[in-house]
Design a protein around this motif. Structure first.
Motif, PDB file in Angstrom:
ATOM      1  N   ALA A   1      72.191 -88.744   7.343  1.00 19.87           N
ATOM      2  CA  ALA A   1      70.777 -88.388   7.226  1.00 19.87           C
ATOM      3  C   ALA A   1      70.209 -88.044   8.606  1.00 19.87           C
ATOM      4  O   ALA A   1      69.452 -87.077   8.751  1.00 19.87           O
ATOM      5  N   GLU A   2      70.586 -88.822   9.624  1.00 21.51           N
ATOM      6  CA  GLU A   2      70.133 -88.524  10.987  1.00 21.51           C
ATOM      7  C   GLU A   2      70.680 -87.188  11.466  1.00 21.51           C
ATOM      8  O   GLU A   2      69.968 -86.416  12.107  1.00 21.51           O
ATOM      9  N   LEU A   3      71.929 -86.912  11.164  1.00 20.86           N
ATOM     10  CA  LEU A   3      72.539 -85.644  11.561  1.00 20.86           C
ATOM     11  C   LEU A   3      71.806 -84.475  10.903  1.00 20.86           C
ATOM     12  O   LEU A   3      71.488 -83.483  11.572  1.00 20.86           O
ATOM     13  N   GLU A   4      71.524 -84.585   9.625  1.00 18.17           N
ATOM     14  CA  GLU A   4      70.803 -83.523   8.925  1.00 18.17           C
ATOM     15  C   GLU A   4      69.407 -83.335   9.497  1.00 18.17           C
ATOM     16  O   GLU A   4      68.943 -82.198   9.663  1.00 18.17           O
TER      17      GLU A   4
ATOM     18  N   ALA B   1      65.782 -80.154  12.986  1.00 16.48           N
ATOM     19  CA  ALA B   1      64.910 -80.078  14.168  1.00 16.48           C
ATOM     20  C   ALA B   1      65.410 -79.017  15.144  1.00 16.48           C
ATOM     21  O   ALA B   1      64.608 -78.278  15.732  1.00 16.48           O
ATOM     22  N   VAL B   2      66.707 -78.910  15.315  1.00 16.82           N
ATOM     23  CA  VAL B   2      67.282 -77.878  16.189  1.00 16.82           C
ATOM     24  C   VAL B   2      66.986 -76.495  15.618  1.00 16.82           C
ATOM     25  O   VAL B   2      66.611 -75.577  16.352  1.00 16.82           O
TER      26      VAL B   2
ATOM     27  N   VAL C   1      71.953 -94.045  15.262  1.00 15.79           N
ATOM     28  CA  VAL C   1      73.324 -93.852  15.722  1.00 15.79           C
ATOM     29  C   VAL C   1      73.389 -92.794  16.818  1.00 15.79           C
ATOM     30  O   VAL C   1      74.398 -92.658  17.496  1.00 15.79           O
ATOM     31  N   ARG C   2      72.297 -92.041  16.988  1.00 19.20           N
ATOM     32  CA  ARG C   2      72.281 -90.988  18.007  1.00 19.20           C
ATOM     33  C   ARG C   2      72.193 -91.611  19.388  1.00 19.20           C
ATOM     34  O   ARG C   2      71.302 -92.376  19.693  1.00 19.20           O
ATOM     35  N   ARG C   3      73.133 -91.280  20.235  1.00 20.36           N
ATOM     36  CA  ARG C   3      73.213 -91.854  21.574  1.00 20.36           C
ATOM     37  C   ARG C   3      72.562 -90.980  22.635  1.00 20.36           C
ATOM     38  O   ARG C   3      72.338 -91.412  23.737  1.00 20.36           O
TER      39      ARG C   3
END
Length: 148
Positions: free
Chosen positions: A14-17, A22-23, A107-109
């Motif tokens: 979900a964070e990746l999507e 956003a990108v 999870v985004r670093r």
């Protein structure tokens, strides 16, 4: 108690999507972006596109007619460099939130980007205290360091 692996994977996806969306929004916003800048002598106005390209050049009030070739060239170069620096700063500001670490529990670093390496001399707008050095100084360094 730790979160089950399947739940962590679902949250990460979900964070990746969300990041990908956003990108895509940032790219769309920047694809239409431009900066218009005048040289300090007000003789030249340039428009710079989002990728640093020269999108427009205008000579203001025919001031260029009283200039020598080198003076006009310097005015053009000054305005282009300022416009490129402005657009580079806008790109950095647009993508900065996406390069940092995610919120608590994310999870985004984050990414460790060297914007100077990405944009090179485009970040140097020619003003005192700006990043980088003028091109002529770099050229002089190259000549001085050449042992051949």
């Amino acid at each position: 108690m730790s979160e089950p692996l399947q739940e962590r994977i679902v949250r990460a996806m979900a964070e990746l999507e969300a990041t990908q969306a956003a990108v895509a929004r940032a790219r769309a916003d920047l694809s239409e972006a431009s900066a218009t800048v005048r040289s300090s002598d007000r003789a030249v106005e340039v428009t710079i596109g989002a990728q640093g390209e020269l999108a427009g050049l205008r000579f203001s009030d025919n001031r260029h007619q009283n200039m020598t070739g080198p003076q006009l060239a310097a005015s053009i170069m000054e305005a282009v460099q300022q416009g490129r620096a402005l657009m580079a700063r806008r790109v950095i500001d647009t993508f900065a939130p996406l390069t940092g670490p995610g919120p608590e529990g994310s999870v985004r670093r984050g990414l460790d980007l060297d914007w100077n390496q990405v944009f090179g001399p485009a970040l140097d707008d020619g003003s005192p205290g700006a990043r980088g050095r003028p091109g002529r100084d770099r050229l002089r360094d190259e000549i001085d360091e050449d042992t051949d």
